[in-house]
Write an enzyme that holds these catalytic residues in place. Sequence first.
Site, PDB file in Angstrom:
ATOM      1  N   ASP A  11      36.741  41.362  36.647  1.00 10.68           N
ATOM      2  CA  ASP A  11      36.154  40.628  37.764  1.00 10.68           C
ATOM      3  C   ASP A  11      36.751  41.186  39.045  1.00 10.68           C
ATOM      4  OD1 ASP A  11      34.682  39.000  36.103  1.00 10.68           O
ATOM      5  OD2 ASP A  11      36.168  37.399  36.063  1.00 10.68           O
ATOM      6  N   ASP A 130      25.689  32.287  33.209  1.00 15.74           N
ATOM      7  CA  ASP A 130      26.885  31.448  33.323  1.00 15.74           C
ATOM      8  C   ASP A 130      26.469  30.022  32.980  1.00 15.74           C
ATOM      9  OD1 ASP A 130      28.310  33.660  34.176  1.00 15.74           O
ATOM     10  OD2 ASP A 130      28.015  33.217  36.306  1.00 15.74           O
TER      11      ASP A 130
END
Length: 256
Positions: A11, A130
């Site tokens: 990330d 997500d």
Amino acid sequence: MVALRLIPCLDVSNGRVVKGVNFVGLRDAGDPVELGCRYSKAGADELVFLDITATYEKRSTLVDMVRRTSESVTIPFTVGGGISSLNGINELLRAGADKVSLNSSAVKDPSLISKGANRFGSQCIVVAIDAKKNKNIPNKWDVYVSGGRNNTGLDAIEWAEKVFEMGAGEILLTSMDGDGTQNGYDIELTKCIADKVPIPVIASGGAGCLRHIKEAFTLGKSSAALLASLLHDGQLTIREIKEYLIKENLPIRPIE
């Protein structure tokens, strides 16, 4: 049988790899190109780079990072974050990415999935989902966008079926409830979606031990397991994970 994959996830925020818990409380974990190179040499099957602030801050993913990564690693890698057009996809693929991951932009304009698949091939188009368990409705997970900030109200299983129909070649499925907790992947969610779509599903969010990774494959029916904190913090190595899974008779590409 197709080999199951281990995929370190990096990330990226402001050009650095970060890691948090449940999508918040981010801490620095290193340089993305250096880490990517290290995992490539350590035996990872693929890499995923997600610019987690790109969509929120409305800026495009750094093409320079992709170019530097493509010059350094020898395994396929996916890039996501802030990709909202065919030009954006093209730019990243030309810079050296093997696949692009669409998330918020796919929800906003699902035709981007089909247009991308038609122009570049389904194998290049990953849709990231997500998902967070709905506290009021059993067996329902809501789809979130903008780095987990906004609930779309979409049902994650129905959305997964739609993105497959639109031409996605792979689904990157993150359990927001599990993200960074190391309490295990959301096996129920992963299996529900893997059973519904014939394309590979990457399990993400919650790996804390070797058993969790095995369960993502055996119980969750995933084709790949995304790994972050477990690797970034040095709790396990890719070699240790692969040796364990091979002993458990799972089809894993051995480290040469």
